[in-house]
Design a protein around this motif. Structure first.
Motif, PDB file in Angstrom:
ATOM      1  N   CYS A   1      46.976  42.785  45.873  1.00 18.16           N
ATOM      2  CA  CYS A   1      45.634  42.431  45.477  1.00 18.16           C
ATOM      3  C   CYS A   1      45.313  41.476  43.689  1.00 18.16           C
ATOM      4  CB  CYS A   1      45.306  44.295  45.045  1.00 18.16           C
ATOM      5  SG  CYS A   1      43.719  44.325  44.415  1.00 18.16           S
ATOM      6  N   VAL A   2      44.634  40.338  44.214  1.00 21.25           N
ATOM      7  CA  VAL A   2      44.183  39.941  42.893  1.00 21.25           C
ATOM      8  C   VAL A   2      42.456  40.191  42.192  1.00 21.25           C
ATOM      9  CG1 VAL A   2      43.807  37.096  42.165  1.00 21.25           C
ATOM     10  CG2 VAL A   2      45.462  37.654  43.646  1.00 21.25           C
ATOM     11  N   MET A   3      42.975  40.195  40.917  1.00 17.75           N
ATOM     12  CA  MET A   3      41.230  40.770  40.421  1.00 17.75           C
ATOM     13  C   MET A   3      40.855  39.249  39.807  1.00 17.75           C
ATOM     14  SD  MET A   3      42.234  42.012  36.555  1.00 17.75           S
ATOM     15  CE  MET A   3      40.988  41.870  36.055  1.00 17.75           C
ATOM     16  N   ASN A   4      39.456  39.534  39.991  1.00 21.18           N
ATOM     17  CA  ASN A   4      38.465  38.207  38.970  1.00 21.18           C
ATOM     18  C   ASN A   4      37.275  38.940  38.887  1.00 21.18           C
ATOM     19  OD1 ASN A   4      36.566  35.596  40.336  1.00 21.18           O
ATOM     20  ND2 ASN A   4      37.516  35.831  38.839  1.00 21.18           N
ATOM     21  N   GLY A   5      37.265  37.975  37.381  1.00 24.71           N
ATOM     22  CA  GLY A   5      36.382  38.564  36.606  1.00 24.71           C
ATOM     23  C   GLY A   5      36.417  38.697  34.710  1.00 24.71           C
ATOM     24  N   ASP A   6      36.010  37.733  34.238  1.00 26.56           N
ATOM     25  CA  ASP A   6      35.325  38.717  32.977  1.00 26.56           C
ATOM     26  C   ASP A   6      37.265  38.141  32.355  1.00 26.56           C
ATOM     27  OD1 ASP A   6      33.116  38.779  32.677  1.00 26.56           O
ATOM     28  OD2 ASP A   6      33.028  40.689  32.323  1.00 26.56           O
ATOM     29  N   VAL A   7      38.400  37.680  32.792  1.00 28.54           N
ATOM     30  CA  VAL A   7      39.143  37.449  32.522  1.00 28.54           C
ATOM     31  C   VAL A   7      39.854  35.390  31.592  1.00 28.54           C
ATOM     32  CG1 VAL A   7      41.660  37.194  33.110  1.00 28.54           C
ATOM     33  CG2 VAL A   7      40.744  38.131  34.674  1.00 28.54           C
ATOM     34  N   THR A   8      39.931  35.916  30.499  1.00 24.38           N
ATOM     35  CA  THR A   8      40.462  35.003  29.854  1.00 24.38           C
ATOM     36  C   THR A   8      41.229  33.909  29.389  1.00 24.38           C
ATOM     37  OG1 THR A   8      40.158  36.345  27.810  1.00 24.38           O
ATOM     38  CG2 THR A   8      38.139  35.693  29.150  1.00 24.38           C
ATOM     39  N   SER A   9      42.095  34.595  30.041  1.00 26.90           N
ATOM     40  CA  SER A   9      43.776  34.594  29.621  1.00 26.90           C
ATOM     41  C   SER A   9      44.376  34.784  29.777  1.00 26.90           C
ATOM     42  CB  SER A   9      44.595  34.185  27.989  1.00 26.90           C
ATOM     43  OG  SER A   9      44.089  35.783  27.412  1.00 26.90           O
ATOM     44  N   ARG A  10      45.756  34.133  29.682  1.00 28.53           N
ATOM     45  CA  ARG A  10      47.214  34.709  30.871  1.00 28.53           C
ATOM     46  C   ARG A  10      47.533  35.354  29.972  1.00 28.53           C
ATOM     47  NH1 ARG A  10      51.312  33.215  33.817  1.00 28.53           N
ATOM     48  NH2 ARG A  10      50.675  31.666  34.581  1.00 28.53           N
ATOM     49  N   ALA A  11      46.868  36.077  28.928  1.00 28.30           N
ATOM     50  CA  ALA A  11      47.597  37.623  27.963  1.00 28.30           C
ATOM     51  C   ALA A  11      47.219  38.454  28.577  1.00 28.30           C
ATOM     52  CB  ALA A  11      48.498  36.991  27.037  1.00 28.30           C
ATOM     53  N   GLU A  12      46.135  38.465  28.903  1.00 27.26           N
ATOM     54  CA  GLU A  12      45.242  39.553  29.572  1.00 27.26           C
ATOM     55  C   GLU A  12      45.062  39.970  30.258  1.00 27.26           C
ATOM     56  OE1 GLU A  12      40.472  40.006  28.747  1.00 27.26           O
ATOM     57  OE2 GLU A  12      40.970  38.313  29.229  1.00 27.26           O
ATOM     58  N   ALA A  13      45.446  38.442  31.130  1.00 30.94           N
ATOM     59  CA  ALA A  13      45.286  38.725  32.651  1.00 30.94           C
ATOM     60  C   ALA A  13      46.855  39.473  32.936  1.00 30.94           C
ATOM     61  CB  ALA A  13      45.621  37.540  33.346  1.00 30.94           C
ATOM     62  N   LEU A  14      47.443  39.230  31.864  1.00 34.36           N
ATOM     63  CA  LEU A  14      48.870  40.514  32.270  1.00 34.36           C
ATOM     64  C   LEU A  14      48.988  41.508  31.934  1.00 34.36           C
ATOM     65  CD1 LEU A  14      51.529  37.557  31.542  1.00 34.36           C
ATOM     66  CD2 LEU A  14      50.846  38.233  33.482  1.00 34.36           C
ATOM     67  N   GLN A  15      48.194  41.969  31.148  1.00 34.14           N
ATOM     68  CA  GLN A  15      47.560  42.822  30.575  1.00 34.14           C
ATOM     69  C   GLN A  15      47.344  43.988  31.307  1.00 34.14           C
ATOM     70  OE1 GLN A  15      44.221  44.237  29.297  1.00 34.14           O
ATOM     71  NE2 GLN A  15      45.423  45.950  29.739  1.00 34.14           N
ATOM     72  N   LEU A  16      46.024  43.372  31.889  1.00 32.63           N
ATOM     73  CA  LEU A  16      45.049  43.749  33.512  1.00 32.63           C
ATOM     74  C   LEU A  16      46.063  44.264  34.598  1.00 32.63           C
ATOM     75  CD1 LEU A  16      42.037  41.774  32.650  1.00 32.63           C
ATOM     76  CD2 LEU A  16      41.636  43.831  32.005  1.00 32.63           C
ATOM     77  N   MET A  17      46.832  43.194  35.294  1.00 35.39           N
ATOM     78  CA  MET A  17      47.077  43.758  36.370  1.00 35.39           C
ATOM     79  C   MET A  17      48.610  44.528  35.985  1.00 35.39           C
ATOM     80  SD  MET A  17      48.392  39.192  36.649  1.00 35.39           S
ATOM     81  CE  MET A  17      49.778  39.988  37.313  1.00 35.39           C
ATOM     82  N   ARG A  18      48.497  44.875  34.582  1.00 31.17           N
ATOM     83  CA  ARG A  18      49.522  46.449  34.203  1.00 31.17           C
ATOM     84  C   ARG A  18      48.384  47.876  34.310  1.00 31.17           C
ATOM     85  NH1 ARG A  18      51.757  42.436  30.517  1.00 31.17           N
ATOM     86  NH2 ARG A  18      51.210  43.544  29.241  1.00 31.17           N
ATOM     87  N   GLU A  19      47.381  47.543  33.845  1.00 32.94           N
ATOM     88  CA  GLU A  19      47.357  48.394  33.205  1.00 32.94           C
ATOM     89  C   GLU A  19      46.242  48.968  34.881  1.00 32.94           C
ATOM     90  OE1 GLU A  19      42.472  49.652  31.884  1.00 32.94           O
ATOM     91  OE2 GLU A  19      43.325  47.752  30.841  1.00 32.94           O
ATOM     92  N   PHE A  20      45.817  47.941  35.945  1.00 31.64           N
ATOM     93  CA  PHE A  20      44.500  48.215  36.908  1.00 31.64           C
ATOM     94  C   PHE A  20      45.843  48.518  38.732  1.00 31.64           C
ATOM     95  CE2 PHE A  20      41.001  47.329  34.042  1.00 31.64           C
ATOM     96  CZ  PHE A  20      41.069  48.834  34.603  1.00 31.64           C
ATOM     97  N   LYS A  21      46.906  47.988  37.799  1.00 30.97           N
ATOM     98  CA  LYS A  21      48.631  48.095  39.436  1.00 30.97           C
ATOM     99  C   LYS A  21      47.813  47.092  40.461  1.00 30.97           C
ATOM    100  CE  LYS A  21      50.455  52.469  37.873  1.00 30.97           C
ATOM    101  NZ  LYS A  21      49.690  52.798  36.611  1.00 30.97           N
ATOM    102  N   VAL A  22      47.604  45.545  39.540  1.00 31.28           N
ATOM    103  CA  VAL A  22      47.297  45.146  40.677  1.00 31.28           C
ATOM    104  C   VAL A  22      48.380  43.536  40.647  1.00 31.28           C
ATOM    105  CG1 VAL A  22      45.063  45.233  41.202  1.00 31.28           C
ATOM    106  CG2 VAL A  22      45.741  43.645  39.153  1.00 31.28           C
ATOM    107  N   ASP A  23      48.908  43.351  41.578  1.00 31.28           N
ATOM    108  CA  ASP A  23      49.581  41.796  41.597  1.00 31.28           C
ATOM    109  C   ASP A  23      48.893  40.369  40.981  1.00 31.28           C
ATOM    110  OD1 ASP A  23      50.755  43.727  43.322  1.00 31.28           O
ATOM    111  OD2 ASP A  23      49.369  43.164  44.539  1.00 31.28           O
ATOM    112  N   GLY A  24      47.940  40.269  40.580  1.00 28.88           N
ATOM    113  CA  GLY A  24      47.705  39.119  40.757  1.00 28.88           C
ATOM    114  C   GLY A  24      46.245  38.599  39.090  1.00 28.88           C
ATOM    115  N   ALA A  25      45.829  37.871  39.286  1.00 30.56           N
ATOM    116  CA  ALA A  25      44.835  37.748  38.001  1.00 30.56           C
ATOM    117  C   ALA A  25      44.249  36.233  38.256  1.00 30.56           C
ATOM    118  CB  ALA A  25      44.407  38.155  36.764  1.00 30.56           C
TER     119      ALA A  25
END
Length: 440
Positions: free
Chosen positions: A246-270
């Motif tokens: 599962c990959v998330m999309n929407g208001d992701v602005t950087s790699r660091a933010e992407a990795l943090q959101l992936m951990r927070e929402f337990k998804v696989d990619g951004a």
């Protein structure tokens, strides 16, 4: 009797095909109409994107194209003659072909996902087979809200026809994914309620796909509206239970933010979308400088983009658009760039003449692309087209005459509007409404 400690709970995973790619742990470039072209993808990869999605390409557009290697750029191109030139070759003596899709087989190998717009299982399979041997995966777009996509039953319109969407995905898995050994995936938007979204995702993950991207906005929402992530964890849980990434999309602005959101929402990619348009360095890890240096180092990013655009002989209009996104509007060079009509002009505007022979390279590319085109007055253009239509046949000439008559009638109506009895407010509304009607 000693008790046996339970072993770790194994999470199922859909097998990743030999020529495919696993979306888990990735930060990727989203599919975008303008920013998904080749030089943008190559720049995103250079700055750390794990995978790149090409722009949505309609199934009928790629079917019937010619696949060939470009000897000037060493890129693979799928091209065809535009319909207007086939009907009336005299409009373009050079018979220049239009490139529908272009990839770099060396630099994008194993990292490019082809996104398709489709509303037909048969056409989807035909189109996918045109590129399947050259990409790492095929992604079905069922999230685009734009009328040009939804009007044909494609894009977000597929969210309302889940039976059709599932049929398309199953056919692609069976007839393209399996024989070519690549993954099939889908990109969706959230629906109005979590229950509706969950029901749809549960159906999609049973079709044999390897990945699902969820754009955290509903169909009516636009990019300026904040993404809604309340349903994201649920979508990730459903995908994980089925073994689908599962990959998330929407208001992701950087790699660091992407990795943090992936951990927070337990998804696989951004996915990163609009931020990557203006700042392709957003994919860099913080340890390598992150995206924050862009404000002071945008010239470095723009120079790298120009190298790549020239290397692959990117379409000039697309290059100019992306430069307009990457160069801050307050910079003096922005205006000079905006007035440029070819690559040589923009190299001079950016003061890159002395960078590794870039000016000479730009002149060579301009010559090969046939730019800048000489300025032509409206009168001469009209006369040229009329002469070409005469050569094409009487039917075309009659059609052109009807257009002229329609234009004369429209002009007559405009003259009537200017009579003193018409209120100024009505006149202003008429003048402002006309362009909008013509642009539809």
């Amino acid at each position: 009797m000693a008790s046996i400690a339970p072993g770790p709970v194994l999470t199922p995973r859909v097998p990743i095909p030999r020529n495919g790619v696993d979306y888990r742990g990735t930060v990727v470039l989203a599919p975008m109409v303008r920013s998904g072209e080749l030089p943008s993808r190559l720049l995103a990869l250079k700055y750390g994107a794990d995978l790149v999605w090409g722009p949505e390409t309609i199934d009928r557009a790629i079917i019937g194209t010619t696949r060939r290697m470009n000897p000037h750029t060493h890129t693979l191109e799928w091209s065809r003659l535009p319909t207007s030139k086939l009907k009336n070759p005299a409009l373009d003596p050079e018979q220049r072909e239009s490139v529908l899709y272009r990839i770099h087989p060396e630099l994008e190998k194993g990292r490019l996902i082809y996104q398709m717009g489709t509303a037909s299982p048969d056409l989807a399979v035909q189109a996918a087979k045109m590129v399947a041997a050259d990409v790492a995966g095929i992604d079905v777009n069922s999230g685009c809200p734009k009328p040009f996509s939804t009007a044909g039953g494609m894009g977000a319109a597929l969210l309302k026809t889940p039976d059709l969407l599932c049929d398309i995905l199953r056919r692609l898995v069976e007839e393209v994914g399996t024989p070519y050994e690549i993954g099939i995936s889908v990109k969706i938007r959230i629906l109005d309620t979590p229950a509706e979204t969950e029901a749809l995702v549960r159906r999609l993950v049973q079709t044999g796909i390897t990945g699902l991207t969820v754009h955290c906005r509903t169909t009516p929402m636009r990019p300026r509206e904040r993404a809604i992530r309340l349903q994201l964890k649920m979508v990730g849980d459903v995908c994980r239970a089925a073994g689908v990434a599962c990959v998330m999309n929407g208001d992701v602005t950087s790699r660091a933010e992407a990795l943090q959101l992936m951990r927070e929402f337990k998804v696989d990619g951004a996915m990163i979308a609009t931020e990557a348009e203006k700042n392709p360095s957003c994919f860099r890890p913080d340890a390598e400088g992150g995206p924050h240096e862009w404000r002071s180092q945008w010239r470095t990013v723009v120079t790298e983009y120009m190298r790549l655009a020239l290397q692959v002989e990117n379409r000039w209009g697309n290059t100019k658009y992306l430069l307009g996104q990457m160069i801050p509007g307050r910079e003096k060079v922005y205006q000079a760039m905006n007035k440029s009509r070819c690559y040589a002009d923009v190299v001079a505007a950016l003061e890159l003449e002395g960078v590794d022979g870039m000016l000479e390279h730009a002149k060579s590319v301009d010559q090969h692309l046939g730019i800048p085109q000489p300025l032509e007055s409206k009168a001469s253009k009209k006369a040229r087209i009329r002469e070409a239509n005469k050569q094409a046949g009487p039917a075309t000439e009659k059609k052109e005459k009807r257009k002229d008559m329609g234009a004369e009638q429209l002009e007559a109506k405009r003259v009537k509007i200017t009579e003193p009895s018409v209120e100024p407010a009505i006149l202003q509304q008429t003048e402002t409404a006309a362009p909008a009607a013509l642009s539809v």
